[in-house]
Design an enzyme around this catalytic site. Sequence first.
Site, mmCIF file in Angstrom:
data_model
loop_
_atom_site.group_PDB
_atom_site.id
_atom_site.type_symbol
_atom_site.label_atom_id
_atom_site.label_comp_id
_atom_site.label_asym_id
_atom_site.label_seq_id
_atom_site.Cartn_x
_atom_site.Cartn_y
_atom_site.Cartn_z
ATOM 1 N N GLY B 33 -29.497 -25.312 19.675
ATOM 2 C CA GLY B 33 -30.802 -24.763 20.032
ATOM 3 C C GLY B 33 -31.830 -25.799 20.445
ATOM 4 O O GLY B 33 -32.896 -25.449 20.944
ATOM 5 N N CYS B 242 -22.922 5.618 32.025
ATOM 6 C CA CYS B 242 -22.556 5.040 33.320
ATOM 7 C C CYS B 242 -21.915 6.135 34.183
ATOM 8 O O CYS B 242 -20.955 6.785 33.770
ATOM 9 C CB CYS B 242 -21.593 3.875 33.137
ATOM 10 S SG CYS B 242 -20.892 3.287 34.705
ATOM 11 N N CYS B 245 -18.039 4.821 35.311
ATOM 12 C CA CYS B 245 -16.927 4.744 34.372
ATOM 13 C C CYS B 245 -17.151 5.576 33.110
ATOM 14 O O CYS B 245 -16.258 5.705 32.278
ATOM 15 C CB CYS B 245 -16.629 3.293 33.994
ATOM 16 S SG CYS B 245 -17.824 2.582 32.865
ATOM 17 N N CYS B 267 -22.941 0.642 34.944
ATOM 18 C CA CYS B 267 -22.821 -0.594 34.176
ATOM 19 C C CYS B 267 -23.309 -1.764 35.007
ATOM 20 O O CYS B 267 -22.983 -1.867 36.189
ATOM 21 C CB CYS B 267 -21.355 -0.868 33.810
ATOM 22 S SG CYS B 267 -20.631 0.358 32.747
ATOM 23 N N CYS B 273 -16.888 -2.426 34.244
ATOM 24 C CA CYS B 273 -16.914 -1.077 34.803
ATOM 25 C C CYS B 273 -15.620 -0.801 35.582
ATOM 26 O O CYS B 273 -14.976 0.230 35.404
ATOM 27 C CB CYS B 273 -18.131 -0.935 35.699
ATOM 28 S SG CYS B 273 -18.588 0.767 36.045
#
Lengths: 256, 278
Positions: B33, B242, B245, B267, B273
């Site tokens: 980080g 979606c 899909c 998606c 997808c």
Amino acid sequence: MEQILKAKAIDKKFGSVYACDNLSIELYTGEVVGIVGESGSGKSTLLNCLSGSLVPDGGNITYLDRDNNWLDLLSLPEPRKRNLLRTEWAFVHQNPRDGLRMAVSAGGNIGERLMAIGYRNYSQIRAEATEWIEKVEIDAIRLDDKPSIFSGGMQQRLQIAKNLITKPRLIFMDEPTGGLDVSVQARLLDLIRSLVRELGLSVIIVTHDLAVARFMANRLIVMKNGKIVETGLTDQVLDDPQHSYTQLLVSSILKV
Amino acid sequence: MSNSEEDFNFAYLDEQTKRMIRRALIKAICIPGYQVPFASREMPMPYGWGTGGVQVTAACLQETDVLKVIDQGSDDTTNAVSIRKFFERVAGVKTTENTGKASVIQTRHRIPEQVLSEDQILVYQVPIPEPLRFLEPRETETRVMHALEEYGLMHVKLYEDISINGEISTAYAYPVKVNDRYIMDPSPTPKFDNPKMNFCPAIQLFGAGREQRIYAVPPYTKVISLDFEDYPFEASRAEKTCEICGATNTYLDEVVIDDKGTRMFSCSDSDYCNSRKS
């Protein structure tokens, strides 16, 4: 009464000019000390040295913390120093823009210190911020307004709320009423004085306004050219000035 | 592209530059980080197109690597296509759209839906690495704040969100705390993706070219999204399905599909997808 802050033989030079020349000052708990003097006399430099934002060239400063330990401020590690500044100390700037985040709402400004010391409950932060904004006589419906749309007096009161929320013990004030008109100034001073009494704060207040000093301070320190020329109880210094510079200062107050 | 080896060093950057970047990467991995400054190079694309990510990818690539590049989750948007072509040309590595087959994935603004594995590297393109930037403009000050772990200010931002909108409205670049120490900007990924960073088996590397910073999250590292006790973090998504899909648990794009303003949700991760569709 016991001491809370002791400064011995503080020196600070800018180039070859002494802004602080061998200054010693002591502050007792619950006491308000005023530092007066003309522009350029070293008042603000002394305040900045005491509050740790300037490093003096010589001397030493010690502070008695909440747990009754004397801390040597000049050798104190940076994290501890910044922690003191957020918890036990407060600094009220002359220009509220220096002490506030202008892009953050009033509530966010007041709550910042709480969040900095680990408060993580929104409702609790919000409740304390509301309490404090009312304490400094700002309507609580202004809590979500940005300080940039506040008047000068309100900004200054907001700055005080922001500083006092963590219940500090020692407050440094640099001309807290500078640039405010007299009626606003009077109300602000009244507010500060009652908060100081209520919370038992120790205060060092720098001002060039002797009326402010008379109203606020228990004890006065008169500075000229980086030196302390006179010190004593406020009424004593103002009513019976001994040093010629203090006499000049007192005699130049405009009478209405 | 038969003469690419003579025109360029492998993966465009010279070996000394790659060495410099790898040193920064190792440091970044060691201090999860923490933003490591590095001497970012001019790349043959404008700032904002992922120059930081491209440099990190170039420093990581080996000839046997398989590269996948996504932009907002999709393999076939401009940024993804141009960076993929760039590496095909200057490194000659194999590329893929299949998340599972890639060994290095460079991404702009998404983390793939498919769970990543230990032998993968995810490289993020980062525009502004400093999470405190818009609260405290002084870089000198923010660095001190990181050093001393003074992160109260980050909560002031979340406080402001709640006081204005009644909820934490930050929807992307949602600040996280890495390994209980540094606060990090996860790059402008939607906050839906934040939980995927927590204990992720893959190495996550972040490159900010213009800002000259590299940071990283090592595998299996704790990554926690900041919040308030009474306003907990939520990985939000559009409450839709979606339309290609039928997925109900993915991050969706809202696409305008004709001149009458008809919309559809699909998606944002095109590979995920497609794999469900077929």
